[in-house]
Design a protein around this motif. Structure first.
Motif, PDB file in Angstrom:
ATOM      1  N   PHE A 101      12.189  -1.778 -13.467  1.00 20.69           N
ATOM      2  CA  PHE A 101      12.977  -2.972 -13.477  1.00 20.69           C
ATOM      3  C   PHE A 101      12.414  -4.180 -12.831  1.00 20.69           C
ATOM      4  CE2 PHE A 101      15.945  -5.947 -11.129  1.00 20.69           C
ATOM      5  CZ  PHE A 101      16.624  -6.653 -12.347  1.00 20.69           C
ATOM      6  N   ASP A 102      11.707  -3.814 -11.728  1.00 16.76           N
ATOM      7  CA  ASP A 102      11.019  -4.792 -10.880  1.00 16.76           C
ATOM      8  C   ASP A 102       9.858  -4.403 -10.623  1.00 16.76           C
ATOM      9  OD1 ASP A 102      11.759  -2.907  -8.939  1.00 16.76           O
ATOM     10  OD2 ASP A 102      13.372  -4.116  -8.128  1.00 16.76           O
ATOM     11  N   ASP A 103       9.077  -5.038  -9.812  1.00  8.96           N
ATOM     12  CA  ASP A 103       7.713  -4.448  -9.176  1.00  8.96           C
ATOM     13  C   ASP A 103       7.835  -3.594  -7.905  1.00  8.96           C
ATOM     14  OD1 ASP A 103       8.464  -6.286  -7.343  1.00  8.96           O
ATOM     15  OD2 ASP A 103       6.578  -7.517  -7.609  1.00  8.96           O
ATOM     16  N   GLY A 104       9.070  -3.309  -7.526  1.00  7.32           N
ATOM     17  CA  GLY A 104       9.103  -2.231  -6.168  1.00  7.32           C
ATOM     18  C   GLY A 104       9.773  -1.058  -6.611  1.00  7.32           C
ATOM     19  N   THR A 105      10.979  -0.882  -6.567  1.00 12.25           N
ATOM     20  CA  THR A 105      11.697   0.419  -6.569  1.00 12.25           C
ATOM     21  C   THR A 105      12.191   0.947  -7.580  1.00 12.25           C
ATOM     22  OG1 THR A 105      12.227  -0.090  -4.291  1.00 12.25           O
ATOM     23  CG2 THR A 105      13.152   1.731  -4.815  1.00 12.25           C
ATOM     24  N   THR A 106      12.791   0.023  -8.312  1.00 10.36           N
ATOM     25  CA  THR A 106      13.689   0.489  -9.626  1.00 10.36           C
ATOM     26  C   THR A 106      13.046   0.930 -10.583  1.00 10.36           C
ATOM     27  OG1 THR A 106      15.290  -1.297  -8.942  1.00 10.36           O
ATOM     28  CG2 THR A 106      15.591  -0.272 -11.138  1.00 10.36           C
ATOM     29  N   TYR A 107      13.373   2.388 -11.189  1.00 10.06           N
ATOM     30  CA  TYR A 107      12.876   2.929 -12.295  1.00 10.06           C
ATOM     31  C   TYR A 107      13.556   3.561 -12.806  1.00 10.06           C
ATOM     32  CZ  TYR A 107      11.572   6.912  -9.109  1.00 10.06           C
ATOM     33  OH  TYR A 107      11.680   7.994  -8.297  1.00 10.06           O
ATOM     34  N   GLU A 130       1.091  -1.235   0.142  1.00 12.34           N
ATOM     35  CA  GLU A 130      -0.004  -0.018   0.030  1.00 12.34           C
ATOM     36  C   GLU A 130       1.065   1.227   0.026  1.00 12.34           C
ATOM     37  OE1 GLU A 130      -3.467   1.832   2.893  1.00 12.34           O
ATOM     38  OE2 GLU A 130      -3.330  -0.537   2.732  1.00 12.34           O
ATOM     39  N   VAL A 131       1.949   1.294   0.986  1.00 13.40           N
ATOM     40  CA  VAL A 131       2.624   2.246   0.882  1.00 13.40           C
ATOM     41  C   VAL A 131       3.521   2.560  -0.581  1.00 13.40           C
ATOM     42  CG1 VAL A 131       4.927   3.155   1.873  1.00 13.40           C
ATOM     43  CG2 VAL A 131       3.545   1.890   3.482  1.00 13.40           C
ATOM     44  N   LYS A 132       4.096   1.539  -1.165  1.00 15.78           N
ATOM     45  CA  LYS A 132       4.552   1.612  -2.177  1.00 15.78           C
ATOM     46  C   LYS A 132       3.610   2.137  -3.445  1.00 15.78           C
ATOM     47  CE  LYS A 132       8.166  -1.780  -1.935  1.00 15.78           C
ATOM     48  NZ  LYS A 132       8.453  -3.082  -2.349  1.00 15.78           N
ATOM     49  N   LEU A 133       2.408   1.989  -3.318  1.00 13.10           N
ATOM     50  CA  LEU A 133       1.190   2.347  -4.122  1.00 13.10           C
ATOM     51  C   LEU A 133       1.014   3.916  -3.904  1.00 13.10           C
ATOM     52  CD1 LEU A 133      -1.428  -0.388  -4.617  1.00 13.10           C
ATOM     53  CD2 LEU A 133      -0.265   0.696  -6.332  1.00 13.10           C
ATOM     54  N   MET A 134       1.017   4.316  -2.720  1.00 10.62           N
ATOM     55  CA  MET A 134       0.864   5.746  -2.463  1.00 10.62           C
ATOM     56  C   MET A 134       1.512   6.717  -3.170  1.00 10.62           C
ATOM     57  SD  MET A 134       0.392   5.650   1.539  1.00 10.62           S
ATOM     58  CE  MET A 134      -0.056   7.496   1.816  1.00 10.62           C
ATOM     59  N   TYR A 135       2.827   6.282  -3.262  1.00 13.00           N
ATOM     60  CA  TYR A 135       3.963   7.163  -3.812  1.00 13.00           C
ATOM     61  C   TYR A 135       4.383   7.077  -5.454  1.00 13.00           C
ATOM     62  CZ  TYR A 135       4.754   8.322   1.014  1.00 13.00           C
ATOM     63  OH  TYR A 135       4.517   8.873   2.130  1.00 13.00           O
ATOM     64  N   ARG A 136       3.645   6.190  -5.913  1.00  8.23           N
ATOM     65  CA  ARG A 136       3.822   5.820  -7.527  1.00  8.23           C
ATOM     66  C   ARG A 136       3.798   7.219  -8.203  1.00  8.23           C
ATOM     67  NH1 ARG A 136       3.016  -0.210  -9.074  1.00  8.23           N
ATOM     68  NH2 ARG A 136       3.370   0.760 -11.261  1.00  8.23           N
ATOM     69  N   PRO A 137       2.453   7.998  -8.172  1.00 10.93           N
ATOM     70  CA  PRO A 137       2.501   9.422  -8.963  1.00 10.93           C
ATOM     71  C   PRO A 137       3.877  10.114  -8.679  1.00 10.93           C
ATOM     72  CG  PRO A 137       0.531   9.003  -7.629  1.00 10.93           C
ATOM     73  CD  PRO A 137       1.722   7.990  -6.886  1.00 10.93           C
ATOM     74  N   PHE A 138       4.402  10.223  -7.855  1.00  7.49           N
ATOM     75  CA  PHE A 138       5.509  10.862  -7.536  1.00  7.49           C
ATOM     76  C   PHE A 138       7.001  10.302  -7.940  1.00  7.49           C
ATOM     77  CE2 PHE A 138       2.071  11.182  -4.192  1.00  7.49           C
ATOM     78  CZ  PHE A 138       1.912  12.641  -4.690  1.00  7.49           C
ATOM     79  N   GLY A 139       6.911   9.550  -8.705  1.00  4.05           N
ATOM     80  CA  GLY A 139       8.158   8.655  -9.110  1.00  4.05           C
ATOM     81  C   GLY A 139       7.847   7.574 -10.143  1.00  4.05           C
ATOM     82  N   ARG A 140       7.722   6.453  -9.461  1.00  5.25           N
ATOM     83  CA  ARG A 140       7.701   5.319 -10.676  1.00  5.25           C
ATOM     84  C   ARG A 140       6.484   5.581 -11.624  1.00  5.25           C
ATOM     85  NH1 ARG A 140       9.505  -0.164  -9.901  1.00  5.25           N
ATOM     86  NH2 ARG A 140       8.058  -1.430 -10.810  1.00  5.25           N
ATOM     87  N   ASP A 141       5.539   6.306 -11.394  1.00  4.22           N
ATOM     88  CA  ASP A 141       4.600   6.640 -12.526  1.00  4.22           C
ATOM     89  C   ASP A 141       5.167   7.213 -13.607  1.00  4.22           C
ATOM     90  OD1 ASP A 141       2.808   4.946 -11.612  1.00  4.22           O
ATOM     91  OD2 ASP A 141       1.363   6.395 -10.818  1.00  4.22           O
TER      92      ASP A 141
END
Ligand SMILES: [Fe+2]
Ligand SMILES: [Fe+2]
Length: 464
Positions: free
Chosen positions: A140-146, A123-134
């Protein structure tokens, strides 16, 4: 091309909603993080960036919240949303302190810590996706790397890692697959004439020999080798946080390529700092500037306030050694030495504590007079100062980076003189201190705490 952006890390935001009492009435806690001022520090950082005409881009390298409290996460997300609406361009990822890895707490009506509930990691990872990963053009993976183009022609790789220790929270490492993925992107970037920089939470190399020992497992297990590989791929700047230490280090590969490890201290820890970076690709240089965080109404600078909280924990060590051995065993002493050993020898601990607290500069200078070349008049003015306070300063210097005691100061001479004498005594007793200090001599361990002979840890013009 000229690129400007900010680096902020280890915000450790603690929402005021976590307090069931009036937090203003509580004393400043003795902690490394100013939990009561982390909200103000983060808002101030975002305000500085919002008001910058040159850039509104910032990379934030993890530990966004204190220990992952729901209130804290919600407020950080809301502030990032607001920041984005005002034109801010954040690139964020979460890390250990944002997930359910640590005990989290709220503060009850009496001002005491009580356990609280965590948000699930996903849930935490999803919350911040608009401010980075999106905003990434590849992941690269389903977690942090982009990888994202944070400014036209400037690619930022936010790097994830794997833990390699059994307790899951130590010795992170970059996998071979990840390195291949980075290489593929650096080659593509080269074809397009783009510049690539990297960031991750943990430092790729230890900031100092002292940290390598006290922070064992808190740096990459294969960091130096990976840093050289990244340098050979053409990456020059690598940003991180986690240690809460202000530091810049240069790593040079066998082929002569450089990678600068830019480690920034916590925004709301000691020392509270953030950085502004300007990369000039034509000149092949990066200008790194540090901003000391300032907050109003503290009656002192924010750095002094943060130092008070930070040293509050450490100042108790010599006092407890002399007066409260049990507290010493249960707190800091028990972290570095076996608790049972301390409790088995209380009189020795008290004796050592008394000796330590009774040490003056004059006594230390006399002890090491053959090794520092100073005459008594050279330290006359400071001879009655308590040496234990200098030791506390050295602990603070570990975090502060640039340390003030250059080789021409009496403090440097008497401390290094004593270190030399102790090394001589140990060698006469056939004790190999390198075995205890992970391969370092005592001089190599202590000197960086007195004086920074390498790259300036705050401000530097780096040749890329
Ligand atoms: Fe942190
Ligand atoms: Fe961390």
């Amino acid at each position: 091309m000229i690129y400007s952006f900010y680096h902020v890390t280890d915000v450790h935001y603690y929402s005021k909603k976590n307090f069931a009492c009036d937090w203003r009435k509580l004393p400043q806690p003795s902690t490394q993080i100013c939990i009561m001022k982390s909200e103000e520090a983060f808002k101030k950082a975002l305000e500085i960036i919002e008001n910058d005409e040159e850039t509104k881009t910032v990379i934030i390298t993890g530990d966004l919240t204190n220990h992952g409290e729901e209130y804290s996460h919600n407020e950080v997300r809301d502030l990032l949303r607001e920041f984005t609406e005002k034109g801010g361009n954040p690139y964020v990822f979460t890390d250990t302190h944002d997930y359910p890895y640590f005990d989290i707490y709220s503060i009850n009506e009496k001002g005491e810590k009580i356990p609280a509930e965590h948000l699930p990691e996903e849930e935490v990872k999803l919350m911040y996706r608009p401010f980075g990963r999106d905003k990434a053009f590849d992941t690269f993976d389903d977690g942090t790397t982009y990888i994202a183009e944070i400014l036209p022609g400037l690619y930022y790789i936010a790097l994830g890692y794997e833990f390699t220790s059994e307790d899951k929270l130590h010795s992170p490492a970059f996998t071979d697959e990840l390195m291949k993925w980075i290489k593929m992107h650096t080659e593509k970037a080269k074809e397009k004439g783009a510049t690539v920089i990297c960031g991750t939470h943990w430092p790729i190399v230890a900031p100092s020999p002292a940290y390598e020992i006290i922070g064992k497992g808190n740096t990459f297990s294969n960091g130096e080798a990976r840093a050289k590989e990244l340098a050979d791929m053409g990456i020059r700047l690598f940003f991180s946080g986690h240690t809460h230490i202000q530091c810049m280090k240069e790593i040079v590969s066998e082929k002569g390529n450089k990678l600068y490890s830019v480690q920034t201290s916590s925004l709301s820890g000691f020392p509270p700092k953030m950085r502004k970076i300007t990369v000039d690709t034509e000149k092949g240089a990066a200008d790194i500037r540090t901003i000391d965080m300032e907050l109003p109404d503290l009656g002192m600078t924010f750095t002094q306030y943060a130092k008070k909280g930070f040293l509050g924990i450490i100042e108790e060590i010599p006092h407890n050694m002399e007066h409260d051995v049990e507290a010493f065993a249960n707190t800091e002493g028990g972290i570095t030495l076996p608790k049972e050993l301390i409790l088995k020898h209380p009189k020795t601990v008290m004796f050592l504590g008394r000796k330590l607290n009774g040490l003056t500069y004059g006594k230390v200078a006399k002890f090491s007079k053959k090794h520092h070349g100073m005459a008594e008049k050279d330290y006359e003015d400071i001879k009655d100062k308590k040496f234990v306070n200098l030791l506390l300063e050295l602990v603070a210097n570990l975090y502060r980076g640039n340390a003030p005691y250059s080789p021409d100061t009496a403090e440097y001479k008497m401390t290094m003189g004593s270190v030399k004498k102790i090394e001589k005594l140990l060698s006469a007793l056939h004790i190999d201190i390198r075995k205890i200090l992970g391969g370092f001599t005592l001089s190599e361990f202590v000197e960086p705490l007195l004086y920074n002979g390498g790259l300036d840890d705050d401000n530097a013009q780096l040749i890329l």
